[in-house]
Scaffold this active site. Structure first.
Site, PDB file in Angstrom:
ATOM      1  N   GLY A 196      10.438   3.020   0.761  1.00 12.38           N
ATOM      2  CA  GLY A 196      10.852   3.888  -0.343  1.00 12.38           C
ATOM      3  C   GLY A 196      11.569   3.084  -1.418  1.00 12.38           C
ATOM      4  O   GLY A 196      11.146   3.071  -2.593  1.00 12.38           O
TER       5      GLY A 196
ATOM      6  N   ASP B 283      -4.439  -2.730  11.263  1.00  9.24           N
ATOM      7  CA  ASP B 283      -5.705  -2.478  10.561  1.00  9.24           C
ATOM      8  C   ASP B 283      -6.825  -2.409  11.599  1.00  9.24           C
ATOM      9  O   ASP B 283      -6.704  -2.982  12.690  1.00  9.24           O
ATOM     10  CB  ASP B 283      -5.980  -3.609   9.564  1.00  9.24           C
ATOM     11  CG  ASP B 283      -5.102  -3.494   8.318  1.00  9.24           C
ATOM     12  OD1 ASP B 283      -4.583  -2.396   8.061  1.00  9.24           O
ATOM     13  OD2 ASP B 283      -4.941  -4.504   7.615  1.00  9.24           O
TER      14      ASP B 283
ATOM     15  N   CYS C 286       0.832  -1.215   0.000  1.00  9.13           N
ATOM     16  CA  CYS C 286       0.000   0.000   0.000  1.00  9.13           C
ATOM     17  C   CYS C 286       0.859   1.255   0.000  1.00  9.13           C
ATOM     18  O   CYS C 286       0.575   2.219  -0.718  1.00  9.13           O
ATOM     19  CB  CYS C 286      -0.938  -0.012   1.201  1.00  9.13           C
ATOM     20  SG  CYS C 286      -0.098  -0.358   2.755  1.00  9.13           S
ATOM     21  N   ASN C 287       1.942   1.262   0.778  1.00  8.89           N
ATOM     22  CA  ASN C 287       2.815   2.443   0.836  1.00  8.89           C
ATOM     23  C   ASN C 287       3.513   2.674  -0.496  1.00  8.89           C
ATOM     24  O   ASN C 287       3.575   3.796  -0.994  1.00  8.89           O
ATOM     25  CB  ASN C 287       3.864   2.251   1.939  1.00  8.89           C
ATOM     26  CG  ASN C 287       3.298   2.582   3.308  1.00  8.89           C
ATOM     27  OD1 ASN C 287       2.733   3.666   3.498  1.00  8.89           O
ATOM     28  ND2 ASN C 287       3.433   1.678   4.254  1.00  8.89           N
TER      29      ASN C 287
ATOM     30  N   HIS D 161      -2.071   5.473   6.621  1.00 12.24           N
ATOM     31  CA  HIS D 161      -0.663   5.874   6.719  1.00 12.24           C
ATOM     32  C   HIS D 161      -0.580   7.326   6.240  1.00 12.24           C
ATOM     33  O   HIS D 161      -1.408   7.774   5.429  1.00 12.24           O
ATOM     34  CB  HIS D 161       0.219   5.080   5.756  1.00 12.24           C
ATOM     35  CG  HIS D 161       0.211   3.599   5.939  1.00 12.24           C
ATOM     36  ND1 HIS D 161       0.511   2.969   7.125  1.00 12.24           N
ATOM     37  CD2 HIS D 161      -0.015   2.601   5.048  1.00 12.24           C
ATOM     38  CE1 HIS D 161       0.476   1.658   6.956  1.00 12.24           C
ATOM     39  NE2 HIS D 161       0.137   1.402   5.709  1.00 12.24           N
TER      40      HIS D 161
ATOM     41  N   GLN E 243      -4.599   2.123   3.735  1.00 14.78           N
ATOM     42  CA  GLN E 243      -3.751   0.936   3.567  1.00 14.78           C
ATOM     43  C   GLN E 243      -4.528  -0.295   3.121  1.00 14.78           C
ATOM     44  O   GLN E 243      -3.996  -1.155   2.429  1.00 14.78           O
ATOM     45  CB  GLN E 243      -2.989   0.635   4.871  1.00 14.78           C
ATOM     46  CG  GLN E 243      -3.785  -0.006   6.006  1.00 14.78           C
ATOM     47  CD  GLN E 243      -4.565   1.007   6.838  1.00 14.78           C
ATOM     48  OE1 GLN E 243      -4.416   2.210   6.650  1.00 14.78           O
ATOM     49  NE2 GLN E 243      -5.403   0.529   7.746  1.00 14.78           N
TER      50      GLN E 243
HETATM   51  P1  NAD Z   1      -5.391 -10.902   6.628  1.00 15.04           P
HETATM   52  O1  NAD Z   1      -4.750 -11.544   7.782  1.00 15.04           O
HETATM   53  O2  NAD Z   1      -6.451  -9.904   6.859  1.00 15.04           O
HETATM   54  O3  NAD Z   1      -5.978 -12.000   5.631  1.00 15.04           O
HETATM   55  C1  NAD Z   1      -5.243 -13.134   5.266  1.00 15.04           C
HETATM   56  C2  NAD Z   1      -6.234 -14.256   5.012  1.00 15.04           C
HETATM   57  O4  NAD Z   1      -5.525 -15.400   4.569  1.00 15.04           O
HETATM   58  C3  NAD Z   1      -7.007 -14.659   6.262  1.00 15.04           C
HETATM   59  O5  NAD Z   1      -8.362 -14.803   5.918  1.00 15.04           O
HETATM   60  C4  NAD Z   1      -6.381 -15.991   6.655  1.00 15.04           C
HETATM   61  O6  NAD Z   1      -7.295 -16.845   7.287  1.00 15.04           O
HETATM   62  C5  NAD Z   1      -5.995 -16.536   5.294  1.00 15.04           C
HETATM   63  N1  NAD Z   1      -4.953 -17.576   5.352  1.00 15.04           N
HETATM   64  C6  NAD Z   1      -4.309 -18.065   6.429  1.00 15.04           C
HETATM   65  N2  NAD Z   1      -3.470 -19.048   6.056  1.00 15.04           N
HETATM   66  C7  NAD Z   1      -3.584 -19.175   4.718  1.00 15.04           C
HETATM   67  C8  NAD Z   1      -2.972 -20.018   3.754  1.00 15.04           C
HETATM   68  N3  NAD Z   1      -2.068 -20.935   4.085  1.00 15.04           N
HETATM   69  N4  NAD Z   1      -3.311 -19.856   2.460  1.00 15.04           N
HETATM   70  C9  NAD Z   1      -4.214 -18.939   2.084  1.00 15.04           C
HETATM   71  N5  NAD Z   1      -4.827 -18.111   2.964  1.00 15.04           N
HETATM   72  C10 NAD Z   1      -4.522 -18.236   4.272  1.00 15.04           C
HETATM   73  O7  NAD Z   1      -4.178 -10.278   5.793  1.00 15.04           O
HETATM   74  P2  NAD Z   1      -4.287  -9.096   4.749  1.00 15.04           P
HETATM   75  O8  NAD Z   1      -4.146  -7.804   5.474  1.00 15.04           O
HETATM   76  O9  NAD Z   1      -5.430  -9.293   3.838  1.00 15.04           O
HETATM   77  O10 NAD Z   1      -2.915  -9.280   3.967  1.00 15.04           O
HETATM   78  C11 NAD Z   1      -2.794 -10.137   2.851  1.00 15.04           C
HETATM   79  C12 NAD Z   1      -1.582  -9.710   2.035  1.00 15.04           C
HETATM   80  O11 NAD Z   1      -1.809  -8.373   1.560  1.00 15.04           O
HETATM   81  C13 NAD Z   1      -0.254  -9.650   2.810  1.00 15.04           C
HETATM   82  O12 NAD Z   1       0.783  -9.944   1.911  1.00 15.04           O
HETATM   83  C14 NAD Z   1      -0.182  -8.203   3.225  1.00 15.04           C
HETATM   84  O13 NAD Z   1       1.141  -7.782   3.501  1.00 15.04           O
HETATM   85  C15 NAD Z   1      -0.745  -7.530   1.992  1.00 15.04           C
HETATM   86  N6  NAD Z   1      -1.278  -6.172   2.199  1.00 15.04           N
HETATM   87  C16 NAD Z   1      -2.033  -5.882   3.316  1.00 15.04           C
HETATM   88  C17 NAD Z   1      -2.507  -4.587   3.484  1.00 15.04           C
HETATM   89  C18 NAD Z   1      -3.297  -4.212   4.688  1.00 15.04           C
HETATM   90  O14 NAD Z   1      -3.317  -3.052   5.074  1.00 15.04           O
HETATM   91  N7  NAD Z   1      -4.010  -5.108   5.334  1.00 15.04           N
HETATM   92  C19 NAD Z   1      -2.242  -3.614   2.504  1.00 15.04           C
HETATM   93  C20 NAD Z   1      -1.550  -3.980   1.355  1.00 15.04           C
HETATM   94  C21 NAD Z   1      -1.034  -5.255   1.211  1.00 15.04           C
END
Ligand code: NAD
Length: 346
Positions: free
Chosen positions: A198, A175, A144-145, A223, A307
């Site tokens: 960055g 979050d 997101c950043n 953020h 984010q």
């Molecule tokens: P989250 O924890 O909210 O969701 C992850 C989901 O995956 C959950 O429902 C969990 O039960 C499930 N899960 C658990 N084990 C698993 C497996 N082995 N295979 C598939 N799914 C499984 O996480 P999120 O915030 O949605 O983050 C997901 C990705 O997106 C990460 O790489 C994170 O860094 C990235 N991301 C998150 C944000 C944010 O702000 N939340 C922003 C941008 C990118």
């Protein structure tokens, strides 16, 4: 035109949003979402008519759905067998295992910013490197950043031809739906200097020289970036023309904070709720017009990043790049955003 079949592996914060965004488009469809077990998240999938699969192929894990109100159609392997592309929205750092499964199944894959660039050797941001990803087998939508930085810096770089940037990322601690992370009463500097945020921009636009510092603060909603960009001699820009440039840039909102009484991230998020965005999301990067100032060759500005949602439409454009549906990133962005607006009636 064949409709692209999309699997969502991990139906959490990012997964549920990407699933809706895919469902909104007319050139792709959700063929299934995965859950680790029966929980409230399954209820949401049922309401959307998305088929539910298990994140695992272990029959014992799949059986945990048996005495629940939710039908599980099978394991991940079965979902991949009916998919063209999988959007990996699992928690970060699971990429290596998952990539192997996707390659074995012969399915294209899109990872998220919790994975390293080295996993796929390729990263994606709509405005920076859409065509570099055209036809690729696997890639990663940057965090997101990094997405937020790219949205305002790439047009600036394209005007100037070179750019040196220093920025401080003031990061939300967790979050809103997260009860495990912190800090709740401290400001926590990221002591790995420079922070990865960055430099991660250079995975999609290597020409931008950029470094960052990061601190986590006790807020959950957005953020904030404090950015200083050094433009080359003869850039020909003024404060006003930079603002005009960003007003013309897709997925960037420029608003006067004082005049609109939107001077904090709390008011930015309230605006997103007021204009009817689902979950109170804001896909756009918010730039305060009155916080932009160009002094000589040095540009100062602030921007706020929602984010949980700025990367969502990027995933849709990324599918179009991987599946070779649309060569022009701006056409894809327009199509994606208009379809999402229609879907939510906003
Ligand atoms: P989250 O924890 O909210 O969701 C992850 C989901 O995956 C959950 O429902 C969990 O039960 C499930 N899960 C658990 N084990 C698993 C497996 N082995 N295979 C598939 N799914 C499984 O996480 P999120 O915030 O949605 O983050 C997901 C990705 O997106 C990460 O790489 C994170 O860094 C990235 N991301 C998150 C944000 C944010 O702000 N939340 C922003 C941008 C990118």
């Amino acid at each position: 035109m064949a409709i692209v079949k999309v699997a969502i592996n991990g139906y959490g914060t990012i997964g549920k949003r990407v699933a809706d965004a895919v469902d909104a488009q007319d050139d792709m469809e959700v063929v299934g979402v995965t859950k680790t077990g029966p929980s409230f998240g399954c209820e949401m999938a049922v309401r959307k008519n998305f088929d539910i699969y298990s994140t695992s192929d272990d029959p014992e894990v799949i059986r945990t759905f048996d005495n629940s109100p939710f039908e599980c159609k099978g394991g991940l392997k079965e979902l991949l067998a009916i998919s063209d592309v999988v959007i990996d929205c699992s928690p970060g750092k699971m990429g290596e295992d998952n990539l192997r499964k996707y390659l074995d199944a012969g399915v294209k894959s899109v990872f998220q910013g919790g994975e390293k660039h080295s996993l796929t050797g390729l990263s994606y941001t709509s405005c920076a490197n859409h065509m570099e990803n055209f036809g690729a087998k696997t890639t990663r939508v940057v965090s997101c950043n990094t997405t937020g930085l790219s949205r305002t810096l790439v047009p600036l770089y394209e005007h100037c031809g070179s750019l040196k940037v220093e920025c401080t990322m003031i990061r939300r601690a967790a979050d809103p739906g997260d009860s495990k992370k912190g800090p709740i009463n401290a400001i926590k500097p990221v002591l790995k200097v420079p922070s990865h945020h960055g430099p991660d921009v250079m995975t999609v636009k290597p020409e931008i020289e950029i470094n960052s510092l990061a601190v986590a603060v006790p807020t959950t909603i957005m953020h904030l970036h404090a950015i200083i960009a050094d433009l080359p001699e003869g850039h020909g820009l003024s404060t006003e023309s930079v603002i005009e440039m960003w007003k013309e840039t897709p997925r960037v909102i420029v608003m006067n904070g004082e005049r609109n009484r939107i001077t904090t991230t709390a008011e930015v998020m309230e605006m997103a709720r007021d204009i009817g965005r689902k979950w109170g999301d804001l896909h756009e990067i918010f730039v305060w017009e009155d916080g932009v100032r160009l002094i000589g060759n040095r540009l100062y500005y602030f921007q706020a990043i929602h984010q949980e949602s700025d990367v969502i439409p990027e995933n849709i454009d990324c599918i179009r790049a991987l599946m070779k549906i649309e060569e022009n990133w701006e056409n894809s962005v327009k199509k994606t955003d208009e379809a999402i607006a229609r879907y939510y009636n906003i």
